[in-house]
Scaffold this motif. Structure first.
Motif, short mmCIF file in Angstrom:
data_model
loop_
_atom_site.label_atom_id
_atom_site.label_comp_id
_atom_site.label_asym_id
_atom_site.label_seq_id
_atom_site.Cartn_x
_atom_site.Cartn_y
_atom_site.Cartn_z
N ARG A 288 0.84 -1.19 0.00
CA ARG A 288 0.00 0.00 0.00
C ARG A 288 0.88 1.25 0.00
N ALA A 289 0.30 2.35 -0.41
CA ALA A 289 1.00 3.63 -0.28
C ALA A 289 1.29 3.89 1.19
N LYS B 25 0.95 6.35 3.09
CA LYS B 25 -0.10 7.04 3.85
C LYS B 25 -1.23 6.11 4.25
N ASP B 26 -1.34 4.96 3.59
CA ASP B 26 -2.42 4.01 3.86
C ASP B 26 -1.98 2.84 4.74
N GLU B 27 -0.73 2.83 5.16
CA GLU B 27 -0.23 1.70 5.92
C GLU B 27 -0.69 1.74 7.37
#
Length: 367
Positions: A224-225, A227-229
């Motif tokens: 995932r990006a 920021k989405d982790e």
């Protein structure tokens, strides 16, 4: 049955509130007694994985068992059920249907048809397998979060209507039972708190998410990006900022007092023996969704009564890292191509449930 075949609930299977509500010592304690002695209601809206057989004909042929289970929070079911068995301070309610029937952590539409039509239109406009924004129209998604086909595109309006009717009818057998049971339990806990059964009542919406998404060959290994982790263990959310404080958005206040959320985070670091503080974070990457916002609205509507009774209400979402819940061996299997899912180590499930209990015991001790 092949390892990739979808897992189905037999036609006509109807769940009851008793089927999906869990508490400790059921043989010697009634639900009424369990509610009176508990201070935490745990809901698992995405725990269901088996699909009502009535809906199988509407699903895309490439929607394998791995994609089926990956589209759920299936790892949470065993953990929540085991936690409820060992902890007399909680009552748990587990959705028996998968979120593909309709997501109970989204606002329930009066009619699924307008949003579902719009979702199909957006997917068509984006093109096959392409990223598409379904914000606001995703109680039922035609594609997974990796944008693989989930529901077949209806051939015409008549088939769309037949499909929508089937989804509504299936939901009445399980999903709606979950929603009514969850909401009824919430009301009972609130009413009991106002009668003096407890000083603090919390409702917890329990979830998991992987830090990787799925490739076309079934390997769940696309990072995932950043920021989405998720953090290494869990993110706890109250609709606040990274400290749990109010973000200043009108009509969207924190659903749990910030000081309490920070204490809860520290309790989880203790309960799960976190290797570093950032293994447990607040409101990152998710703020929390419908279940806690709905609970927050209820709590605010009873705020004057709560103040007179000296009672506090709180709602929090826990988003666990699925890799953490599954364990290294199971995660390694899912990182490889395939169509099947993994089996669970019961001792690992018990360890996780015990850690949940330790965390909330530590929270109670701290406050």
């Amino acid at each position: 049955m092949s390892v990739g075949a979808r897992v189905l609930i037999p036609h006509g299977t109807a769940f009851t509130p008793d089927d999906i509500t869990h508490w400790a010592d059921r043989g010697s304690r009634s639900l009424e007694q369990a509610i009176a002695e508990a201070d935490l209601l745990v809901s698992a809206p995405h725990a269901g994985s088996a699909i009502p057989a009535e809906l199988d004909e509407f699903l895309a042929p490439e929607f394998t068992r791995r994609l089926q289970f990956d589209y759920t929070d299936v790892a949470t079911e065993a953990v929540v059920r085991r936690w409820a068995e060992i902890d007399p301070r909680i009552v748990a309610v587990v959705n028996p249907h998968p979120r593909m029937v309709r997501d109970p952590n989204r606002k329930r539409p009066d009619d699924i048809r307008p949003q579902l039509r719009e979702a199909f239109d957006r997917v068509a406009a984006a093109g096959p397998m392409n990223r598409v924004d379904l914000s606001g129209v995703d109680p039922i998604r035609p594609v997974t979060f990796s944008f693989f086909p989930l529901i077949r595109v209806p051939a015409d309006d008549a088939e769309f209507e037949r499909m929508a009717t089937a989804f509504e009818a299936a939901a009445e057998l399980g999903l709606r039972v979950y929603e009514r049971t969850r909401d009824g339990l919430l009301e009972r806990f609130v009413d009991g708190s106002l009668r003096g059964e407890r000083g603090l009542f919390t409702t917890l919406s329990f979830h998991d998410t992987m830090n990787t998404t799925t490739r076309i060959d079934g390997a769940v290994n696309v990072p995932r990006a950043a920021k989405d982790e998720l953090p290494d263990i869990v993110s706890l959310s109250n609709r606040g900022d990274l400290l749990g404080e109010d973000r200043g958005v009108a009509g969207d206040p924190p659903t749990m007092r910030p000081e309490l959320l920070r204490e809860l985070a520290e309790a989880h670091r203790i309960g799960f023996a976190a290797p570093h503080p950032d293994a447990v974070l607040l409101n990152q990457p998710y703020l929390g969704s419908q279940e806690i916002t709905q609970a927050g609205e209820l709590f605010r509507s009873r705020a004057e009564e709560a103040a007179r009774a000296g009672v506090e209400f709180a709602a929090v979402q826990a988003e666990f890292l699925r890799e953490f819940l599954l364990g290294e061996a199971a995660t390694a299997v899912l990182h490889e191509p395939g169509e099947g899912w993994v089996s669970y180590d019961e001792s690992h499930i018990d360890d996780l449930a015990q850690a949940c209990k330790r965390s909330w015991d530590a929270f109670r001790a701290a406050i």
